[in-house]
Design a protein around this motif. Structure first.
Motif, PDB file in Angstrom:
ATOM      1  N   ALA A   1       0.837  -1.203   0.000  1.00  0.00           N
ATOM      2  CA  ALA A   1       0.000   0.000   0.000  1.00  0.00           C
ATOM      3  C   ALA A   1       0.873   1.255   0.000  1.00  0.00           C
ATOM      4  O   ALA A   1       0.535   2.257  -0.649  1.00  0.00           O
ATOM      5  CB  ALA A   1      -0.925  -0.006   1.214  1.00  0.00           C
ATOM      6  N   GLU A   2       1.999   1.197   0.696  1.00  0.00           N
ATOM      7  CA  GLU A   2       2.927   2.328   0.707  1.00  0.00           C
ATOM      8  C   GLU A   2       3.523   2.542  -0.682  1.00  0.00           C
ATOM      9  O   GLU A   2       3.646   3.678  -1.163  1.00  0.00           O
ATOM     10  CB  GLU A   2       4.038   2.064   1.723  1.00  0.00           C
ATOM     11  N   TRP A   3       3.908   1.450  -1.324  1.00  0.00           N
ATOM     12  CA  TRP A   3       4.429   1.545  -2.689  1.00  0.00           C
ATOM     13  C   TRP A   3       3.394   2.145  -3.625  1.00  0.00           C
ATOM     14  O   TRP A   3       3.699   3.038  -4.425  1.00  0.00           O
ATOM     15  CB  TRP A   3       4.837   0.146  -3.186  1.00  0.00           C
ATOM     16  N   PHE A   4       2.148   1.669  -3.538  1.00  0.00           N
ATOM     17  CA  PHE A   4       1.090   2.167  -4.403  1.00  0.00           C
ATOM     18  C   PHE A   4       0.850   3.657  -4.179  1.00  0.00           C
ATOM     19  O   PHE A   4       0.667   4.422  -5.139  1.00  0.00           O
ATOM     20  CB  PHE A   4      -0.213   1.399  -4.155  1.00  0.00           C
ATOM     21  N   GLU A   5       0.860   4.084  -2.932  1.00  0.00           N
ATOM     22  CA  GLU A   5       0.628   5.496  -2.609  1.00  0.00           C
ATOM     23  C   GLU A   5       1.683   6.383  -3.273  1.00  0.00           C
ATOM     24  O   GLU A   5       1.359   7.424  -3.849  1.00  0.00           O
ATOM     25  CB  GLU A   5       0.671   5.680  -1.086  1.00  0.00           C
ATOM     26  N   VAL A   6       2.942   5.969  -3.210  1.00  0.00           N
ATOM     27  CA  VAL A   6       4.018   6.753  -3.823  1.00  0.00           C
ATOM     28  C   VAL A   6       3.900   6.734  -5.342  1.00  0.00           C
ATOM     29  O   VAL A   6       4.085   7.762  -6.010  1.00  0.00           O
ATOM     30  CB  VAL A   6       5.392   6.219  -3.383  1.00  0.00           C
ATOM     31  N   MET A   7       3.596   5.574  -5.911  1.00  0.00           N
ATOM     32  CA  MET A   7       3.456   5.476  -7.358  1.00  0.00           C
ATOM     33  C   MET A   7       2.296   6.321  -7.869  1.00  0.00           C
ATOM     34  O   MET A   7       2.394   6.983  -8.906  1.00  0.00           O
ATOM     35  CB  MET A   7       3.252   4.018  -7.761  1.00  0.00           C
ATOM     36  N   PHE A   8       1.192   6.309  -7.159  1.00  0.00           N
ATOM     37  CA  PHE A   8      -0.020   6.986  -7.622  1.00  0.00           C
ATOM     38  C   PHE A   8       0.041   8.496  -7.405  1.00  0.00           C
ATOM     39  O   PHE A   8      -0.344   9.276  -8.280  1.00  0.00           O
ATOM     40  CB  PHE A   8      -1.242   6.414  -6.895  1.00  0.00           C
ATOM     41  N   ASN A   9       0.530   8.919  -6.233  1.00  0.00           N
ATOM     42  CA  ASN A   9       0.525  10.341  -5.891  1.00  0.00           C
ATOM     43  C   ASN A   9       1.888  11.006  -5.981  1.00  0.00           C
ATOM     44  O   ASN A   9       1.983  12.235  -5.879  1.00  0.00           O
ATOM     45  CB  ASN A   9      -0.033  10.537  -4.475  1.00  0.00           C
TER      46      ASN A   9
ATOM     47  N   SER B   1       5.871  11.688  -4.579  1.00  0.00           N
ATOM     48  CA  SER B   1       6.405  12.011  -3.257  1.00  0.00           C
ATOM     49  C   SER B   1       7.133  13.341  -3.320  1.00  0.00           C
ATOM     50  O   SER B   1       7.971  13.569  -4.199  1.00  0.00           O
ATOM     51  CB  SER B   1       7.362  10.909  -2.779  1.00  0.00           C
ATOM     52  N   THR B   2       6.813  14.226  -2.387  1.00  0.00           N
ATOM     53  CA  THR B   2       7.483  15.526  -2.304  1.00  0.00           C
ATOM     54  C   THR B   2       8.619  15.517  -1.298  1.00  0.00           C
ATOM     55  O   THR B   2       9.341  16.502  -1.173  1.00  0.00           O
ATOM     56  CB  THR B   2       6.469  16.622  -1.921  1.00  0.00           C
ATOM     57  N   THR B   3       8.751  14.404  -0.577  1.00  0.00           N
ATOM     58  CA  THR B   3       9.848  14.282   0.377  1.00  0.00           C
ATOM     59  C   THR B   3      10.974  13.487  -0.269  1.00  0.00           C
ATOM     60  O   THR B   3      10.768  12.710  -1.195  1.00  0.00           O
ATOM     61  CB  THR B   3       9.396  13.573   1.665  1.00  0.00           C
ATOM     62  N   THR B   4      12.161  13.658   0.224  1.00  0.00           N
ATOM     63  CA  THR B   4      13.328  12.963  -0.324  1.00  0.00           C
ATOM     64  C   THR B   4      13.237  11.466  -0.036  1.00  0.00           C
ATOM     65  O   THR B   4      12.940  11.076   1.109  1.00  0.00           O
ATOM     66  CB  THR B   4      14.621  13.526   0.287  1.00  0.00           C
ATOM     67  N   PRO B   5      13.501  10.605  -1.027  1.00  0.00           N
ATOM     68  CA  PRO B   5      13.745  10.947  -2.446  1.00  0.00           C
ATOM     69  C   PRO B   5      12.439  11.269  -3.164  1.00  0.00           C
ATOM     70  O   PRO B   5      11.479  10.518  -3.070  1.00  0.00           O
ATOM     71  CB  PRO B   5      14.386   9.672  -2.986  1.00  0.00           C
ATOM     72  N   ARG B   6      12.436  12.391  -3.873  1.00  0.00           N
ATOM     73  CA  ARG B   6      11.219  12.833  -4.554  1.00  0.00           C
ATOM     74  C   ARG B   6      10.932  11.960  -5.777  1.00  0.00           C
ATOM     75  O   ARG B   6      11.846  11.514  -6.452  1.00  0.00           O
ATOM     76  CB  ARG B   6      11.353  14.295  -4.988  1.00  0.00           C
ATOM     77  N   ARG B   7       9.644  11.757  -6.045  1.00  0.00           N
ATOM     78  CA  ARG B   7       9.241  10.964  -7.210  1.00  0.00           C
ATOM     79  C   ARG B   7       7.989  11.583  -7.821  1.00  0.00           C
ATOM     80  O   ARG B   7       7.133  12.103  -7.103  1.00  0.00           O
ATOM     81  CB  ARG B   7       8.926   9.508  -6.822  1.00  0.00           C
ATOM     82  N   ARG B   8       7.918  11.512  -9.135  1.00  0.00           N
ATOM     83  CA  ARG B   8       6.712  11.960  -9.819  1.00  0.00           C
ATOM     84  C   ARG B   8       5.679  10.835  -9.829  1.00  0.00           C
ATOM     85  O   ARG B   8       6.047   9.659  -9.815  1.00  0.00           O
ATOM     86  CB  ARG B   8       7.032  12.352 -11.258  1.00  0.00           C
ATOM     87  N   PRO B   9       4.393  11.186  -9.862  1.00  0.00           N
ATOM     88  CA  PRO B   9       3.367  10.137  -9.984  1.00  0.00           C
ATOM     89  C   PRO B   9       3.542   9.375 -11.283  1.00  0.00           C
ATOM     90  O   PRO B   9       3.953   9.933 -12.297  1.00  0.00           O
ATOM     91  CB  PRO B   9       2.047  10.924  -9.976  1.00  0.00           C
ATOM     92  N   ARG B  10       3.230   8.094 -11.257  1.00  0.00           N
ATOM     93  CA  ARG B  10       3.292   7.269 -12.453  1.00  0.00           C
ATOM     94  C   ARG B  10       1.886   7.071 -13.001  1.00  0.00           C
ATOM     95  O   ARG B  10       0.890   7.201 -12.292  1.00  0.00           O
ATOM     96  CB  ARG B  10       3.941   5.923 -12.149  1.00  0.00           C
ATOM     97  N   SER B  11       1.799   6.711 -14.251  1.00  0.00           N
ATOM     98  CA  SER B  11       0.496   6.526 -14.892  1.00  0.00           C
ATOM     99  C   SER B  11      -0.199   5.274 -14.352  1.00  0.00           C
ATOM    100  O   SER B  11       0.449   4.353 -13.838  1.00  0.00           O
ATOM    101  CB  SER B  11       0.662   6.397 -16.404  1.00  0.00           C
ATOM    102  N   ASP B  12      -1.526   5.257 -14.492  1.00  0.00           N
ATOM    103  CA  ASP B  12      -2.295   4.083 -14.074  1.00  0.00           C
ATOM    104  C   ASP B  12      -1.807   2.835 -14.798  1.00  0.00           C
ATOM    105  O   ASP B  12      -1.756   1.747 -14.223  1.00  0.00           O
ATOM    106  CB  ASP B  12      -3.789   4.288 -14.363  1.00  0.00           C
TER     107      ASP B  12
END
Length: 248
Positions: free
Chosen positions: A6-14, A16-27
């Motif tokens: 669930a944590e992985w999905f949350e980062v992938m979907f939304n 992350s603005t905290t380090t390490p930053r990540r952009r949302p990925r597509s569905d």
């Protein structure tokens, strides 16, 4: 393990603005990773309580021998473990530094003409309409699912900035489908052209699996057959490609 995923999905979907930053990925990216890694995750879930317990040997035990399945599973597992490692939920990434391999190169295979005729002339208005758009206009399955009612107007298909004159057979099939849809779900507010019992009361598109079930064959197989047919018709010269699909 469920909380970790669930944590992985949350980062992938939304993102992350905290380090390490990540952009949302597509569905689509998220879905592909989930489908590719499910065999491994189900195997581990029967014997482990956490992804922290997964070792490199565990990954090697569940990996397919080669081809696209191996490549996609490794990529999906890397995504999961990279994010969980960055969030300090696992100690290492057991899928790191593994040979991915080469995805399989798929060669389009033509379908038998009787199969195409049965789909186009099927008494089920949903099947006939889906088949007509795929066969005569070469839509991608994603485009077919995403069509809105307003994309069909004045005998034309409006898609991706293009206005395409509908083939006569496709126009008849779509009119029959629209009449069927109106009878089945007269109060539906779903803007998508194709709906079913699960989506009629919502605003979401149907799934790719539903389209394939309706057709009885993968929608992509119909598109590939039309591409192959057009390639044969123009003898491999894109400049000589006909402007419309050839009727089977």
């Amino acid at each position: 393990m469920r909380a970790e995923l669930a944590e992985w999905f949350e980062v992938m979907f939304n993102g992350s603005t905290t380090t390490p930053r990540r952009r949302p990925r597509s569905d689509r990216t998220i879905r592909n990773h989930i489908y590719a890694t499910l065999p491994a995750l189900n195997t581990w879930a029967s014997a482990k309580d956490s992804l922290r317990e997964v070792t490199r040997d565990d990954v090697l035990d569940v990996l397919p021998n080669g081809g696209t399945a191996r490549s996609e599973m490794i990529q999906g597992l890397r995504s999961i473990f990279q994010i969980l490692h960055a969030r300090r939920l696992v100690f290492t990434n057991p899928a790191a530094r593994m040979r991915v391999g080469t995805p399989e190169i798929r060669v389009p295979v033509s379908l038998d003409v009787p199969v195409l005729r049965r789909l186009l002339d099927d008494p089920d208005p949903v099947r006939a309409a889906c088949a007509s758009l795929l066969v005569f206009h070469g839509l991608r399955p994603r485009q077919l699912r995403g069509l809105h009612l307003t994309d069909i107007a004045d005998g034309r298909l409006h898609i991706d900035g293009l206005r395409i004159l509908l083939a006569p057979h496709a126009r008849v099939a779509l009119n029959a489908y629209l009449a069927y849809r109106e009878r089945q779900w007269p109060r539906s507010g779903n803007p998508h052209l194709f709906i079913n019992r699960a989506t009629a009361g919502r605003l979401i598109p149907v799934t790719g699996g539903w389209i394939n079930t309706v057709l009885g064959i993968p929608a992509q197989a119909l598109r590939e057959d039309r591409i192959l047919d057009e390639a044969h018709a123009c003898e491999g010269d894109p400049a000589a490609s006909p402007s419309s699909s050839v009727s089977p």
